[in-house]
Design a protein around this motif. Sequence first.
Motif, PDB file in Angstrom:
ATOM      1  N   GLU A   1       0.830  -1.210   0.000  1.00  0.00           N
ATOM      2  CA  GLU A   1       0.000   0.000   0.000  1.00  0.00           C
ATOM      3  C   GLU A   1       0.871   1.271   0.000  1.00  0.00           C
ATOM      4  OE1 GLU A   1      -3.160  -0.048  -0.567  1.00  0.00           O
ATOM      5  OE2 GLU A   1      -3.411   2.118  -0.336  1.00  0.00           O
ATOM      6  N   LEU A   2       2.011   1.203   0.667  1.00  0.00           N
ATOM      7  CA  LEU A   2       2.886   2.383   0.716  1.00  0.00           C
ATOM      8  C   LEU A   2       3.605   2.632  -0.610  1.00  0.00           C
ATOM      9  CD1 LEU A   2       4.606   2.249   4.221  1.00  0.00           C
ATOM     10  CD2 LEU A   2       2.871   3.871   3.417  1.00  0.00           C
ATOM     11  N   GLY A   3       3.614   1.598  -1.457  1.00  0.00           N
ATOM     12  CA  GLY A   3       4.255   1.797  -2.759  1.00  0.00           C
ATOM     13  C   GLY A   3       5.633   1.172  -2.857  1.00  0.00           C
ATOM     14  N   ASP A   4       5.911   0.197  -1.982  1.00  0.00           N
ATOM     15  CA  ASP A   4       7.196  -0.522  -2.074  1.00  0.00           C
ATOM     16  C   ASP A   4       6.968  -1.881  -2.731  1.00  0.00           C
ATOM     17  OD1 ASP A   4       9.003   1.261  -0.626  1.00  0.00           O
ATOM     18  OD2 ASP A   4       7.693   0.846   1.090  1.00  0.00           O
ATOM     19  N   VAL A   5       8.021  -2.381  -3.404  1.00  0.00           N
ATOM     20  CA  VAL A   5       7.937  -3.760  -3.891  1.00  0.00           C
ATOM     21  C   VAL A   5       7.816  -4.654  -2.658  1.00  0.00           C
ATOM     22  CG1 VAL A   5       9.218  -5.625  -5.014  1.00  0.00           C
ATOM     23  CG2 VAL A   5       9.283  -3.328  -5.973  1.00  0.00           C
ATOM     24  N   ASP A   6       6.853  -5.572  -2.684  1.00  0.00           N
ATOM     25  CA  ASP A   6       6.647  -6.478  -1.560  1.00  0.00           C
ATOM     26  C   ASP A   6       7.750  -7.539  -1.604  1.00  0.00           C
ATOM     27  OD1 ASP A   6       5.893  -8.495   0.146  1.00  0.00           O
ATOM     28  OD2 ASP A   6       3.748  -8.298  -0.310  1.00  0.00           O
ATOM     29  N   MET A   7       8.773  -7.332  -0.776  1.00  0.00           N
ATOM     30  CA  MET A   7       9.944  -8.202  -0.856  1.00  0.00           C
ATOM     31  C   MET A   7       9.660  -9.606  -0.305  1.00  0.00           C
ATOM     32  SD  MET A   7      12.182  -6.750  -2.649  1.00  0.00           S
ATOM     33  CE  MET A   7      13.730  -7.624  -2.402  1.00  0.00           C
ATOM     34  N   THR A   8       8.658  -9.713   0.551  1.00  0.00           N
ATOM     35  CA  THR A   8       8.293 -11.060   1.024  1.00  0.00           C
ATOM     36  C   THR A   8       7.710 -11.839  -0.144  1.00  0.00           C
ATOM     37  OG1 THR A   8       7.757  -9.999   3.103  1.00  0.00           O
ATOM     38  CG2 THR A   8       7.026 -12.282   2.853  1.00  0.00           C
ATOM     39  N   ALA A   9       6.856 -11.156  -0.908  1.00  0.00           N
ATOM     40  CA  ALA A   9       6.276 -11.806  -2.094  1.00  0.00           C
ATOM     41  C   ALA A   9       7.359 -12.103  -3.123  1.00  0.00           C
ATOM     42  CB  ALA A   9       5.204 -10.895  -2.708  1.00  0.00           C
ATOM     43  N   PHE A  10       8.302 -11.188  -3.271  1.00  0.00           N
ATOM     44  CA  PHE A  10       9.409 -11.399  -4.214  1.00  0.00           C
ATOM     45  C   PHE A  10      10.181 -12.662  -3.830  1.00  0.00           C
ATOM     46  CE2 PHE A  10      13.931 -10.612  -5.387  1.00  0.00           C
ATOM     47  CZ  PHE A  10      13.786 -10.554  -6.766  1.00  0.00           C
ATOM     48  N   ASP A  11      10.497 -12.773  -2.532  1.00  0.00           N
ATOM     49  CA  ASP A  11      11.239 -13.953  -2.064  1.00  0.00           C
ATOM     50  C   ASP A  11      10.454 -15.223  -2.373  1.00  0.00           C
ATOM     51  OD1 ASP A  11      13.190 -12.303  -1.154  1.00  0.00           O
ATOM     52  OD2 ASP A  11      12.616 -12.409   0.963  1.00  0.00           O
TER      53      ASP A  11
END
Length: 406
Positions: free
Chosen positions: A148-158
């Motif tokens: 929501e804040l506009g960051d790549v979701d790194m948990t999802a990326f992992d």
Amino acid sequence: MTLDIQKIRQDFPILHQQVNDKPLVYLDNGATTQKPEMVINAIADYYRHDNSNVHRGAHTLSDRATGQFEQARETVREFINASLTEEIIWTKGTTEGVNLVAFSWGLENLSAGDRVLVSHMEHHANIVPWQMVCQRTGAELVPVPVTELGDVDMTAFDALLDERVKFVSMAHVSNALGTVNPIEEVIRKAHSVGARVLIDGAQAVAHWAVDVQALDCDFYVFSGHKLYGPTGIGVLYGRQSLLQGMTPFMGGGEMIETVAFEKTTYNRLPYKFEPGTPNIAGVIGLAAAIRYLSQFERADIQAHEESVLAYAVERAKAVEGLRLIGQSDHRAGVISFVLEGTHPNDVGTLLDQQGVAVRTGNHCAMPIMDRYGVPGTVRASFALYNTKEDVDALFTALEKVKMFLY
Ligand code: PMP
């Protein structure tokens, strides 16, 4: 050292004009930056004195043009700290750079079962070429979600990162939200599963120094026109070992070594990827833009731009009915917002009437607009010549827009 912004502004002739009877406040640097005299003069001087085709003439003008053209390649190499000059390929811009890699690398290396990851906030230039190549190869294009804040979701990326992923293509900085992506981490993790990585640096290179060796990316692309240089010229950096193994994306003159109807052999790097007469004036203009920037400490530019951005965010947060789209803690150069109950295009038109130039719409990033449920945003984007007074002018004008629209 602090920059003398008023002095810098004198270098940009276009800034000193009235638009709709108001002093121009140019806040559309995410679309393109303005050009300093040094760039304008370099292009004009080239056409006045040296214009000639490169690499082929047996005469002095051609030698001069070729010299400047190849020197510019070295200027770019140094600018992004590539290890070899032949790793610098001229393109029309970021769009062509991504297409070149998607088609040259992708068509030969992707097949059914493979995956290409991009983030949900990518520019269309970093989505559509991959989509086209995935359609042809049977590979799958998978977007990495954005928080929501506009960051790549790194948990999802992992979670997405496994041996099926052959390529990751991501913006260094989002032109729609301003988010600075954690590309060092993305590159390291992508490499750990054997994937190759392209970084779209279109929105990044003007803001701070990029070091492609330190980043350890496989490809890095950007456009001259967002770096105070001309339109129609851009750069693809590619790791030499990868470029050597890639088949050219376009054929023609210059990119060949020998041509016969039975078989053509290709030129060496970087010429293998540069068919046809290049944008010589553009190359010379881009080198001038880099020389212009190198008069300043890049850290000073970054500090100045950060202070202008922080001030803009602070002012935006104080506006009733304004919703910021993208509120990452890691941001550069951009605020994107909607005004409750209004259409971004109306806001843009009314700002223009007051001399304030912004961009409105989807910023060539429809998927991320959909993610936030908005048709588009109003985007103010900053460059080294912008000041807090420009930000004040934007918000004063915005108050008038509100009075008009509400
Ligand atoms: N990616 C990003 C992040 C951009 O900001 C842009 C330009 N706005 C592009 C790609 C496309 O660049 P160009 O139109 O110069 O090819």
